[in-house]
Design a protein around this motif. Structure first.
Motif, PDB file in Angstrom:
ATOM      1  N   HIS A   1      -2.533   4.855  -3.167  1.00  0.00           N
ATOM      2  CA  HIS A   1      -1.880   4.307  -1.972  1.00  0.00           C
ATOM      3  C   HIS A   1      -1.167   5.435  -1.235  1.00  0.00           C
ATOM      4  O   HIS A   1      -1.287   6.620  -1.612  1.00  0.00           O
ATOM      5  N   SER A   2      -0.424   5.089  -0.199  1.00  0.00           N
ATOM      6  CA  SER A   2       0.114   6.105   0.711  1.00  0.00           C
ATOM      7  C   SER A   2       1.137   7.042   0.069  1.00  0.00           C
ATOM      8  O   SER A   2       1.375   8.140   0.580  1.00  0.00           O
ATOM      9  N   ARG A   3       1.746   6.612  -1.058  1.00  0.00           N
ATOM     10  CA  ARG A   3       2.753   7.453  -1.700  1.00  0.00           C
ATOM     11  C   ARG A   3       2.346   7.897  -3.098  1.00  0.00           C
ATOM     12  O   ARG A   3       3.172   8.395  -3.859  1.00  0.00           O
TER      13      ARG A   3
ATOM     14  N   GLY B   1       3.622  -2.959   7.879  1.00  0.00           N
ATOM     15  CA  GLY B   1       3.755  -1.847   6.952  1.00  0.00           C
ATOM     16  C   GLY B   1       2.499  -1.639   6.120  1.00  0.00           C
ATOM     17  O   GLY B   1       2.052  -0.502   5.921  1.00  0.00           O
ATOM     18  N   SER B   2       1.925  -2.721   5.617  1.00  0.00           N
ATOM     19  CA  SER B   2       0.697  -2.621   4.830  1.00  0.00           C
ATOM     20  C   SER B   2      -0.441  -2.065   5.683  1.00  0.00           C
ATOM     21  O   SER B   2      -1.202  -1.201   5.241  1.00  0.00           O
TER      22      SER B   2
ATOM     23  N   ASN C   1      -0.252  -0.200   8.393  1.00  0.00           N
ATOM     24  CA  ASN C   1      -0.036   1.210   8.721  1.00  0.00           C
ATOM     25  C   ASN C   1      -0.275   2.122   7.521  1.00  0.00           C
ATOM     26  O   ASN C   1      -0.846   3.210   7.652  1.00  0.00           O
ATOM     27  N   ASN C   2       0.178   1.676   6.348  1.00  0.00           N
ATOM     28  CA  ASN C   2      -0.023   2.496   5.152  1.00  0.00           C
ATOM     29  C   ASN C   2      -1.495   2.629   4.790  1.00  0.00           C
ATOM     30  O   ASN C   2      -1.924   3.676   4.293  1.00  0.00           O
TER      31      ASN C   2
ATOM     32  N   GLY D   1      -4.826   6.638   2.097  1.00  0.00           N
ATOM     33  CA  GLY D   1      -5.090   5.438   2.869  1.00  0.00           C
ATOM     34  C   GLY D   1      -6.526   5.032   2.641  1.00  0.00           C
ATOM     35  O   GLY D   1      -7.154   5.424   1.655  1.00  0.00           O
TER      36      GLY D   1
ATOM     37  N   GLY E   1      -1.018  11.247  -1.389  1.00  0.00           N
ATOM     38  CA  GLY E   1      -0.981  10.217  -0.361  1.00  0.00           C
ATOM     39  C   GLY E   1      -2.375   9.781   0.064  1.00  0.00           C
ATOM     40  O   GLY E   1      -3.208  10.614   0.435  1.00  0.00           O
TER      41      GLY E   1
ATOM     42  N   TYR F   1       0.832  -1.208   0.000  1.00  0.00           N
ATOM     43  CA  TYR F   1       0.000   0.000   0.000  1.00  0.00           C
ATOM     44  C   TYR F   1       0.867   1.258   0.000  1.00  0.00           C
ATOM     45  O   TYR F   1       0.421   2.326   0.424  1.00  0.00           O
ATOM     46  N   GLY F   2       2.111   1.117  -0.518  1.00  0.00           N
ATOM     47  CA  GLY F   2       3.008   2.261  -0.588  1.00  0.00           C
ATOM     48  C   GLY F   2       3.619   2.455  -1.959  1.00  0.00           C
ATOM     49  O   GLY F   2       4.229   3.482  -2.245  1.00  0.00           O
TER      50      GLY F   2
END
Length: 311
Positions: free
Chosen positions: A108-110, A202-203, A205-206, A116, A114, A78-79
């Motif tokens: 996605h987050s980036r 990581g997924s 949190n993103n 979520g 950005g 998700y980044g």
């Protein structure tokens, strides 16, 4: 023995094709990119490319088209999005046996400003609805539209298959009137649980944020959201996956079994994480053969005679 040799030959051919980027027979208008929302996605924070989710259309040649279609969700925690080996190469493989592929570029987050939750599931729902609403135009059977996801893309695909009854964006046009429930799912080394020790933090949190509410985390632990209406599922993982442990696939498979949802799972001894088509990775490359067999066995390829497959 003939089947073993056939599998080995297929894997070798696929490895050569992918390494050389050899073209697969496709319809003339393949590789066209279409925005999911031409007038702007819901909750868009800007107008950059990353703010504009889209699908890249891969249609097989009409002579071999089966009518089946798959929305493809590349991974990337998700980044980011692994658009080549979990996107374009997968679409080419699907086209090789007559299945249309639609690569989803989801937010996605980036990406862009950005994003979520709920942007990724908004994009996935819209993609399935778009393919279904334009099925006739693209030579697709609206009752044979599946979804494949890799890693975090597998979480997104499994969310699509377990949350389809929830609408995450306002209905604005004819496309939004179509069902977003996939008819089948293919989950490749997927992130599934957000609550267990084996989750990919990581997924989570993103997608949900580091301080996500416990109820939201529970809601998107998709092994807990399986019902008898969840689509039939094909799962692939590797025992030595240290990034997203195979317990993710196992927990989802057990939930499917409990709900009496048809499922097939392959866990290879070696392959690690992110092996995509599996070229050069050993036995895990055979997942493509297994998957095509599963699709054929479920009648998903049943319209085609020119591929050598029986109706």
């Amino acid at each position: 023995m003939n089947r073993i040799l056939g599998t080995a030959l297929f894997c070798a051919v696929m490895a050569i094709m992918l390494a050389a980027a050899a073209p697969v027979v496709q319809a003339a208008d393949s590789n066209k990119v279409e925005l999911l929302w031409p007038d702007g996605a819901p909750g868009a924070k800007g107008s950059d490319d990353g703010d504009k989710p889209s699908i890249t259309i891969y249609l097989p040649a009409k002579e071999i088209a089966t009518g089946a279609a798959v929305v493809i969700c590349p991974g990337g925690g998700y980044g980011h999005l692994a658009m080549d080996h979990e996107g374009h190469q997968i679409a080419q493989w699907l086209n090789s046996f007559g299945v249309a592929g639609f690569i989803l570029k989801y937010r996605h987050s980036r990406s862009g400003a950005g994003y979520g939750h709920p942007a990724p599931i908004q994009d996935a729902q819209r993609a399935v609805r778009m393919v279904r609403s334009r099925a006739k135009e693209w030579g697709v059977d609206p009752g044979r539209i599946g979804i494949i996801g890799f890693s975090a893309g597998g979480h997104l695909a499994s969310t699509e298959g377990t949350h389809f009854q929830h609408r995450y964006s306002e209905a604005k046009d004819k496309i939004d009137q179509a069902s977003c429930r996939p008819d089948f799912m293919i989950l490749m080394y997927p992130v599934i649980s957000f609550t267990e020790p084996y989750t990919h933090i990581g997924s989570r949190n993103n997608l949900l944020g580091k301080d996500a509410d416990a109820d939201l985390i529970e809601q998107f632990s998709n092994e807990k959201q399986v019902t008898p209406e969840t689509p039939p599922t094909f799962l692939v993982h590797a025992t030595d996956d240290k990034v997203v442990p195979p317990e993710n696939s196992i927990s989802f498979y057990l939930a499917l079994q409990k709900a009496n949802v048809p499922a097939e799972m392959h866990i290879y001894e070696k392959g690690g994480h992110g092996f995509g088509p599996g070229a050069g990775k050993g036995a895990c490359a055979s997942w493509m053969v297994r998957c095509e067999d599963w699709m054929e066995g479920r009648g998903l390829l049943g319209n085609k005679t020119n591929t050598g497959k029986e109706n």
